[in-house]
Write an enzyme that holds these catalytic residues in place. Structure first.
Site, PDB file in Angstrom:
ATOM      1  N   ASP A 192       0.857  -1.200   0.000  1.00 60.23           N
ATOM      2  CA  ASP A 192       0.000   0.000   0.000  1.00 60.23           C
ATOM      3  C   ASP A 192       0.884   1.238   0.000  1.00 60.23           C
ATOM      4  O   ASP A 192       1.923   1.255   0.679  1.00 60.23           O
ATOM      5  CB  ASP A 192      -0.842   0.052   1.284  1.00 60.23           C
ATOM      6  CG  ASP A 192      -2.141  -0.721   1.158  1.00 60.23           C
ATOM      7  OD1 ASP A 192      -2.286  -1.454   0.155  1.00 60.23           O
ATOM      8  OD2 ASP A 192      -2.986  -0.587   2.063  1.00 60.23           O
ATOM      9  N   ILE A 193       0.457   2.261  -0.712  1.00 60.68           N
ATOM     10  CA  ILE A 193       1.132   3.554  -0.575  1.00 60.68           C
ATOM     11  C   ILE A 193       0.683   4.147   0.758  1.00 60.68           C
ATOM     12  O   ILE A 193      -0.519   4.211   1.049  1.00 60.68           O
ATOM     13  CB  ILE A 193       0.747   4.506  -1.726  1.00 60.68           C
ATOM     14  CG1 ILE A 193       1.187   3.898  -3.071  1.00 60.68           C
ATOM     15  CG2 ILE A 193       1.372   5.882  -1.507  1.00 60.68           C
ATOM     16  CD1 ILE A 193       0.775   4.724  -4.278  1.00 60.68           C
ATOM     17  N   ASN A 200      -3.980  12.518  -1.561  1.00 60.85           N
ATOM     18  CA  ASN A 200      -5.050  12.973  -2.461  1.00 60.85           C
ATOM     19  C   ASN A 200      -5.755  14.211  -1.916  1.00 60.85           C
ATOM     20  O   ASN A 200      -6.000  15.162  -2.644  1.00 60.85           O
ATOM     21  CB  ASN A 200      -6.089  11.856  -2.646  1.00 60.85           C
ATOM     22  CG  ASN A 200      -5.825  11.037  -3.887  1.00 60.85           C
ATOM     23  OD1 ASN A 200      -5.192  11.509  -4.829  1.00 60.85           O
ATOM     24  ND2 ASN A 200      -6.285   9.805  -3.890  1.00 60.85           N
ATOM     25  N   HIS A 205      -6.705  14.876  -6.845  1.00 62.37           N
ATOM     26  CA  HIS A 205      -6.697  13.579  -7.508  1.00 62.37           C
ATOM     27  C   HIS A 205      -5.776  13.480  -8.732  1.00 62.37           C
ATOM     28  O   HIS A 205      -5.153  12.438  -8.939  1.00 62.37           O
ATOM     29  CB  HIS A 205      -8.124  13.146  -7.859  1.00 62.37           C
ATOM     30  CG  HIS A 205      -8.878  12.637  -6.674  1.00 62.37           C
ATOM     31  ND1 HIS A 205      -8.732  11.356  -6.201  1.00 62.37           N
ATOM     32  CD2 HIS A 205      -9.744  13.261  -5.825  1.00 62.37           C
ATOM     33  CE1 HIS A 205      -9.488  11.195  -5.126  1.00 62.37           C
ATOM     34  NE2 HIS A 205     -10.117  12.348  -4.868  1.00 62.37           N
ATOM     35  N   ASP A 209      -3.122  10.555  -9.083  1.00 59.64           N
ATOM     36  CA  ASP A 209      -2.945   9.636 -10.217  1.00 59.64           C
ATOM     37  C   ASP A 209      -1.486   9.589 -10.657  1.00 59.64           C
ATOM     38  O   ASP A 209      -0.956   8.523 -10.982  1.00 59.64           O
ATOM     39  CB  ASP A 209      -3.837  10.066 -11.393  1.00 59.64           C
ATOM     40  CG  ASP A 209      -5.297   9.678 -11.167  1.00 59.64           C
ATOM     41  OD1 ASP A 209      -5.575   8.986 -10.161  1.00 59.64           O
ATOM     42  OD2 ASP A 209      -6.156  10.064 -11.993  1.00 59.64           O
ATOM     43  N   GLU A 236      -4.917   2.212  -4.014  1.00 64.71           N
ATOM     44  CA  GLU A 236      -3.479   2.431  -3.846  1.00 64.71           C
ATOM     45  C   GLU A 236      -2.802   1.126  -3.413  1.00 64.71           C
ATOM     46  O   GLU A 236      -1.749   1.132  -2.800  1.00 64.71           O
ATOM     47  CB  GLU A 236      -3.214   3.565  -2.852  1.00 64.71           C
ATOM     48  CG  GLU A 236      -3.417   3.223  -1.374  1.00 64.71           C
ATOM     49  CD  GLU A 236      -4.858   3.366  -0.888  1.00 64.71           C
ATOM     50  OE1 GLU A 236      -5.772   3.250  -1.724  1.00 64.71           O
ATOM     51  OE2 GLU A 236      -5.058   3.586   0.313  1.00 64.71           O
TER      52      GLU A 236
END
Ligand SMILES: [Mg+2]
Length: 333
Positions: A192-193, A200, A205, A209, A236
């Site tokens: 996971d980030i 975000n 957003h 991305d 993510e």
């Protein structure tokens, strides 16, 4: 009489009588057929068929030795996926002969002596069938290719270009089966980030991305051995499938990934643990046996990921070793 047009036809004429062969050859060439091959026996016919792959065969039925029916059956055996029209030449016009001709693989028949107009008409009809058949083969191949491309699109994540959840499920299943058969260790990492929601919320957003793409890019770069696969399995969330990777190898891989990410220095203004984007990862490694399932491996990797997060994120944690990648290195020294 009708002259054949645009014909690059190659026709094989099989008849034991020289006079019949030369008459047919003469007529065919006069109609504009490009090449006529002649064979006087079954052996010559099959040799010529194999060597020259004619577009059409005119086949006498009554011959000394193996007859035309026998030749037709052999020709159908020799073709693989192709279809070459066969027109029987017969002096007999009994229904049983016609039936036997069709049964053995013939497409039509002509009664000797063959009249030029009838011959031209039959060849035209066969040409049309041949063209349709070739088009059908071409369309089938196009469909196959389109289907293959569609399948790879279905398994591809549009944003990052990585394999998506659907592809991940399929590949993990396959790799478990493969590793079980070869008795080799298989590693799965779920990543996971860290604090991506905050990223975000803070940067918007479009920047989110970009961050996903950058991280995906790094994951893909670390998956360099054949079989290694980086996937995007959720927002993510990423997964790495690493065949033939034992526990210690998985830890090395995790450290390399952490370093690559650190050297990338992607700013994360909202992360409490680092000024840069970091990743947490859960690792599971096993030599799969009969009880090993995709779901089981994902569950173990997820549990390890949870532990990595609980340790303050920016860690990779091994389910089996119950240690982080960094601590594992320290313990080895
Ligand atoms: Mg004959």
């Amino acid at each position: 009489m009708a002259i054949l047009q645009n014909t690059d036809l190659r026709i094989l004429v099989v008849d034991d009588q020289e006079s019949v062969r030369s008459h047919l050859s003469h007529e065919l060439l006069r109609m504009g057929v490009e090449q006529v091959l002649e064979a006087a026996s079954a052996e010559e016919a099959l040799a010529a068929f194999e060597q020259h792959q004619p577009d059409l065969v005119l086949l006498d039925i009554l011959m000394p030795g193996n007859n035309g029916y026998w030749i037709a059956e052999r020709i159908r055996d020799l073709e693989d996926g192709r279809w070459t029209p066969i027109i029987f030449l017969t002096g007999m016009d009994r229904d049983e002969d016609l039936w036997e001709g069709i049964r053995t693989g013939g497409d039509d028949y002509l009664i000797k002596p063959v009249r030029a107009t009838v011959l031209a008409a039959k060849i035209r009809a066969m040409q049309r069938l041949l063209a349709m058949q070739r088009r059908l083969v071409a369309v089938t191949e196009e469909l196959y290719e389109a289907n293959r491309q569609l399948n790879s699109l279905i398994e591809r994540d549009a944003l990052t270009g990585l394999v998506n959840r659907r592809g991940f499920d399929r590949v993990l299943h396959e790799q478990i089966r493969l590793a079980r058969r070869e008795s080799t260790p298989l590693t799965l990492m779920m990543c996971d980030i860290d604090f991506f929601k905050q990223y975000n919320d803070n940067l918007g957003h479009p920047e989110g991305d970009k961050c996903l793409k950058a991280v995906a890019n790094m994951l893909a770069r670390t998956c360099q051995r054949p079989g290694d696969l980086a996937c995007r399995v959720g927002g993510e969330e990423f997964a790495l499938i690493l065949p033939n990777t034992p526990r210690s190898g998985a830890m090395m891989f995790a450290r390399a990934l952490t370093e690559l990410l650190a050297s990338g220095k992607l700013p994360h203004p909202a992360s409490p643990v680092s000024p840069y984007v970091t990743v947490s990862g859960g690792i599971t490694t096993c030599v799969p046996d009969e009880s090993t399932t995709s779901m089981g491996m994902v569950t173990r990797a997820d549990e390890a990921l949870y532990a990595a997060k609980a340790l303050g994120r920016n860690h990779f944690f091994s389910y089996e070793l119950q240690v982080t990648a960094k601590d594992h290195l320290v313990a080895q020294r």
